[in-house]
Design a protein around this motif. Sequence first.
Motif, PDB file in Angstrom:
ATOM      1  N   ARG A   1       0.835  -1.193   0.000  1.00 42.52           N
ATOM      2  CA  ARG A   1       0.000   0.000   0.000  1.00 42.52           C
ATOM      3  C   ARG A   1       0.882   1.260   0.000  1.00 42.52           C
ATOM      4  O   ARG A   1       1.668   1.476   0.900  1.00 42.52           O
ATOM      5  N   MET A   2       0.733   2.067  -1.059  1.00 41.23           N
ATOM      6  CA  MET A   2       1.510   3.295  -1.194  1.00 41.23           C
ATOM      7  C   MET A   2       0.664   4.540  -0.938  1.00 41.23           C
ATOM      8  O   MET A   2       1.119   5.503  -0.330  1.00 41.23           O
ATOM      9  N   GLN A   3      -0.565   4.531  -1.413  1.00 42.10           N
ATOM     10  CA  GLN A   3      -1.449   5.682  -1.229  1.00 42.10           C
ATOM     11  C   GLN A   3      -2.699   5.253  -0.478  1.00 42.10           C
ATOM     12  O   GLN A   3      -3.321   4.240  -0.810  1.00 42.10           O
ATOM     13  N   THR A   4      -3.058   6.020   0.521  1.00 42.20           N
ATOM     14  CA  THR A   4      -4.324   5.872   1.230  1.00 42.20           C
ATOM     15  C   THR A   4      -4.852   7.274   1.463  1.00 42.20           C
ATOM     16  O   THR A   4      -4.139   8.131   1.985  1.00 42.20           O
ATOM     17  N   GLY A   5      -6.069   7.531   1.047  1.00 39.94           N
ATOM     18  CA  GLY A   5      -6.591   8.877   1.212  1.00 39.94           C
ATOM     19  C   GLY A   5      -8.088   8.928   1.079  1.00 39.94           C
ATOM     20  O   GLY A   5      -8.765   7.898   0.999  1.00 39.94           O
ATOM     21  N   SER A   6      -8.592  10.135   1.048  1.00 37.94           N
ATOM     22  CA  SER A   6     -10.028  10.370   0.918  1.00 37.94           C
ATOM     23  C   SER A   6     -10.242  11.680   0.192  1.00 37.94           C
ATOM     24  O   SER A   6      -9.483  12.651   0.389  1.00 37.94           O
ATOM     25  N   THR A   7     -11.274  11.717  -0.621  1.00 42.60           N
ATOM     26  CA  THR A   7     -11.610  12.970  -1.299  1.00 42.60           C
ATOM     27  C   THR A   7     -12.018  14.056  -0.311  1.00 42.60           C
ATOM     28  O   THR A   7     -12.119  15.221  -0.681  1.00 42.60           O
ATOM     29  N   ALA A   8     -12.217  13.684   0.949  1.00 43.99           N
ATOM     30  CA  ALA A   8     -12.548  14.680   1.974  1.00 43.99           C
ATOM     31  C   ALA A   8     -11.413  15.667   2.203  1.00 43.99           C
ATOM     32  O   ALA A   8     -11.641  16.773   2.706  1.00 43.99           O
ATOM     33  N   THR A   9     -10.166  15.289   1.848  1.00 43.48           N
ATOM     34  CA  THR A   9      -9.030  16.193   2.066  1.00 43.48           C
ATOM     35  C   THR A   9      -8.704  17.022   0.830  1.00 43.48           C
ATOM     36  O   THR A   9      -7.650  17.657   0.774  1.00 43.48           O
TER      37      THR A   9
END
Length: 273
Positions: A200-208
């Motif tokens: 896993r390299m990227q973990t995120g949310s469109t909330a940011t």
Amino acid sequence: MPGEERPGLIDEAGALRDLSSHVGTIDSKALRPEGLAALRALDPLSLPEVRGNPRLGPCVGNVGKLLAIGLNYSDHAAETGMALPEEPIVFSKATSCISGPNDPVQIPRGSQKADWEVELGVVIGMTAKYISPAQALAHVAGYCVVNDVSERDFQTARSGQWIKGKSHDTFGPLGPWLVTADEVSDPQDLDMWLDVNGTRMQTGSTATMHFSVAEIIAHLSQFMTLHPGDVIATGTPPGVGMGQKPPVFLREGDVMELSVEGLGVQQQTVVQA
């Protein structure tokens, strides 16, 4: 084969159905409100089921403009050491870079810094010119996953605009499918991730997102007319290769897997151009 794709839809049971007797491709005509209404009126079970495991092409055909937004996640800007912009950073990717969601991604000749970026793609369904953020989401046909593949040296050290590092063939996988806007209750609340070789390299949310989908569409409409079938890649969360310490870049044989919540999963193997 690329260029020989046929339009389809996924029914409630997850089966792929052939739409080619009703529409030529999922392009500007099909993505307008009247085009989507005609597709919604069809009984999916009346359509031929596609058997086997066919290659999936890009989920939008005949894309007019492929636009993208840079440094649009607060946590991604922090990892690059760059300040958040006062207004959206806009660049384009050549439409010739568009490929299917699971097609191989080519490393350009002379490249040493090929990188990955999972992004929420926004597909325009109504002509937009000088609209406000409050009007913007009504102009969206749907959403999809975009891998904004980038060559960082070409992007930043080869003079001129970012488009040099963003437009190599296969640098714009779209799909696996387009999810219509009525199926996405809030585009600012979608989890997203990207793996390279199972890590896993990227973990995120469109909330940011620094600028929301609505703000991006409204902003772009002040400078150009957005047409049905245009696609906007809205930025990436932290974890890109150039943000690693030390930086890590793609090499032949690497496998990327990526997803935005509710929009399906892409998987690409890296090959040498």
